[in-house]
Design a protein around this motif. Structure first.
Motif, PDB file in Angstrom:
ATOM      1  N   PRO A 223       0.815  -1.215   0.000  1.00  0.00           N
ATOM      2  CA  PRO A 223       0.000   0.000   0.000  1.00  0.00           C
ATOM      3  C   PRO A 223       0.852   1.269   0.000  1.00  0.00           C
ATOM      4  N   GLY A 224       0.377   2.281  -0.716  1.00  0.00           N
ATOM      5  CA  GLY A 224       1.130   3.511  -0.862  1.00  0.00           C
ATOM      6  C   GLY A 224       1.449   4.193   0.447  1.00  0.00           C
ATOM      7  N   ARG A 225       0.530   4.131   1.406  1.00  0.00           N
ATOM      8  CA  ARG A 225       0.775   4.821   2.668  1.00  0.00           C
ATOM      9  C   ARG A 225       1.935   4.197   3.429  1.00  0.00           C
ATOM     10  N   ALA A 226       2.102   2.885   3.328  1.00  0.00           N
ATOM     11  CA  ALA A 226       3.237   2.228   3.984  1.00  0.00           C
ATOM     12  C   ALA A 226       4.541   2.626   3.308  1.00  0.00           C
ATOM     13  N   MET A 278       1.569  -0.670   8.395  1.00  0.00           N
ATOM     14  CA  MET A 278       1.669  -1.968   7.716  1.00  0.00           C
ATOM     15  C   MET A 278       0.600  -2.956   8.169  1.00  0.00           C
ATOM     16  N   ARG A 279      -0.354  -2.487   8.951  1.00  0.00           N
ATOM     17  CA  ARG A 279      -1.482  -3.341   9.331  1.00  0.00           C
ATOM     18  C   ARG A 279      -2.728  -2.479   9.487  1.00  0.00           C
ATOM     19  N   SER A 280      -3.875  -3.109   9.530  1.00  0.00           N
ATOM     20  CA  SER A 280      -5.138  -2.370   9.605  1.00  0.00           C
ATOM     21  C   SER A 280      -6.127  -3.086  10.505  1.00  0.00           C
ATOM     22  N   ARG A 281      -7.020  -2.309  11.097  1.00  0.00           N
ATOM     23  CA  ARG A 281      -8.138  -2.847  11.872  1.00  0.00           C
ATOM     24  C   ARG A 281      -9.468  -2.350  11.300  1.00  0.00           C
ATOM     25  N   GLY A 282      -9.474  -1.971  10.045  1.00  0.00           N
ATOM     26  CA  GLY A 282     -10.690  -1.450   9.457  1.00  0.00           C
ATOM     27  C   GLY A 282     -10.874   0.015   9.816  1.00  0.00           C
ATOM     28  N   THR A 283     -12.052   0.539   9.484  1.00  0.00           N
ATOM     29  CA  THR A 283     -12.360   1.939   9.749  1.00  0.00           C
ATOM     30  C   THR A 283     -13.432   2.057  10.821  1.00  0.00           C
ATOM     31  N   LEU A 284     -13.489   3.217  11.456  1.00  0.00           N
ATOM     32  CA  LEU A 284     -14.445   3.416  12.545  1.00  0.00           C
ATOM     33  C   LEU A 284     -15.891   3.331  12.085  1.00  0.00           C
ATOM     34  N   ASP A 285     -16.170   3.814  10.864  1.00  0.00           N
ATOM     35  CA  ASP A 285     -17.554   3.869  10.406  1.00  0.00           C
ATOM     36  C   ASP A 285     -17.983   2.622   9.643  1.00  0.00           C
ATOM     37  N   ALA A 286     -17.098   1.611   9.557  1.00  0.00           N
ATOM     38  CA  ALA A 286     -17.465   0.391   8.840  1.00  0.00           C
ATOM     39  C   ALA A 286     -18.223  -0.550   9.763  1.00  0.00           C
ATOM     40  N   PRO A 287     -19.203  -1.297   9.247  1.00  0.00           N
ATOM     41  CA  PRO A 287     -19.905  -2.287  10.081  1.00  0.00           C
ATOM     42  C   PRO A 287     -18.925  -3.326  10.609  1.00  0.00           C
ATOM     43  N   ALA A 288     -19.249  -3.888  11.765  1.00  0.00           N
ATOM     44  CA  ALA A 288     -18.342  -4.852  12.394  1.00  0.00           C
ATOM     45  C   ALA A 288     -18.033  -6.026  11.473  1.00  0.00           C
ATOM     46  N   ALA A 289     -19.074  -6.525  10.770  1.00  0.00           N
ATOM     47  CA  ALA A 289     -18.856  -7.666   9.884  1.00  0.00           C
ATOM     48  C   ALA A 289     -17.890  -7.311   8.766  1.00  0.00           C
ATOM     49  N   GLU A 290     -18.027  -6.086   8.259  1.00  0.00           N
ATOM     50  CA  GLU A 290     -17.155  -5.644   7.172  1.00  0.00           C
ATOM     51  C   GLU A 290     -15.733  -5.438   7.698  1.00  0.00           C
ATOM     52  N   GLN A 291     -15.601  -4.919   8.934  1.00  0.00           N
ATOM     53  CA  GLN A 291     -14.273  -4.711   9.513  1.00  0.00           C
ATOM     54  C   GLN A 291     -13.534  -6.035   9.662  1.00  0.00           C
TER      55      GLN A 291
END
Length: 299
Positions: A223-226, A278-291
């Motif tokens: 990913p570009g941000r990394a 280099m890692r992610s936990r999803g976004t705050l506004d995403a549904p739990a299932a999607e995260q």
């Protein structure tokens, strides 16, 4: 920001020879909590040291604010993941209190280099905890998943460990060289040229690991941000290296040493940032299932 700031201002206290501007603790002088005429210390040195002590209250206020904000996010009925923020936020006021108490040890030990070194390393730990709080508060609560290859993330952990070793060696160099903070302060009984060479060797190891990480991120199309985070880290390290060599060839002037301390905190922050990118936990506004869905890089 305030943790990094007080680490730099603490170095400024030492670099101006004001380490014992307030010769006692918790009082500034034996008879006063604020600066008062004292035969052994100039008013300027007392003002500098006392001013740094006052900054502790600013750091404490920010730490308490972070704690209250974390408690609000983790109020009853909120997601379990948000309660993790409370634990991270609790470290901040506790760390400020520990730093204040250890500051008393530093003064009472007459700026022993061991106590001074630990004082700075405590700030390094608080910066790490504060960055973890910052990063964790802006992401979701899904289980963490890698955005890069497993071996690249492992390389990032090795780089973080190497930077921490570099900081430790750096404080040993500082405790061996000039700018003790007061004429009565002791120094490490090491050969200054030997510890400087060791410090330089570790610097090149860190730069090499950073370049390897940056190269690995690019060839794997991470990913570009990394990739940008690793590039920023390399730039900060090179800038810090320039400051280091300039201060060496100019016989270690106080101003350059202060900039070097600032650079050390920026290198540490930039390193932590790369690891979190280099890692992610999803976004705050995403549904739990999607995260909870795995990232494409893991699939």
């Amino acid at each position: 920001m305030v943790n990094a700031g007080i680490a730099v201002t603490g170095a400024a206290v030492r670099l101006t020879g004001s380490g014992l501007g307030c010769p006692t603790w918790p009082r500034c002088t034996p008879d006063s909590f604020v600066p008062a005429p004292h035969d052994a210390h100039s008013p300027v040195n007392m003002a500098i040291e006392f001013g740094n002590r006052l900054l502790t209250f600013l750091v404490l206020a920010v730490a308490i604010g972070c704690f209250l904000a974390a408690v609000r996010l983790a109020r009853p009925g909120s997601d379990q993941g948000r309660r993790v923020l409370v634990g991270l936020a609790t470290l901040q006021p506790l760390g400020v209190v520990a730093q204040a108490l250890w500051g008393g040890v530093v003064v009472r030990s007459v700026l022993n280099p061991v106590t001074v070194s630990v004082h700075f390393l405590l700030s390094v730990g608080m910066i790490a905890a504060a960055f973890a709080l910052f990063a964790r508060s802006g992401e979701g609560d899904a289980p963490p998943h890698r955005l890069v290859h497993r071996d690249i993330r492992t390389l990032g952990f090795f780089l973080t460990a190497a930077v921490f070793v570099l900081i430790i060696v750096g404080v040993v160099v500082t405790g061996t060289g000039p700018h003790s903070g007061d004429q009565r302060a002791s120094r490490f009984d090491f050969d200054i040229e030997s510890v400087v060479r060791l410090h330089t060797d570790v610097v090149w190891i860190v730069v090499g690991l950073t370049f390897a990480l940056l190269f690995a991120l690019h060839v794997t199309d991470s990913p570009g941000r990394a990739r940008r985070g690793a590039l920023v880290l390399l730039g900060v390290e090179l800038g810090q290296g320039v400051i280091g060599y300039v201060q060496y060839f100019l016989a270690v002037p106080a101003l350059m040493v202060g900039l070097h301390v600032l650079g050390a905190t920026l290198v540490w922050i930039a390193t932590l940032r790369v690891v979190f990118l280099m890692r992610s936990r999803g976004t705050l506004d995403a549904p739990a299932a999607e995260q909870a869905l795995p990232h494409a890089a893991n699939a």
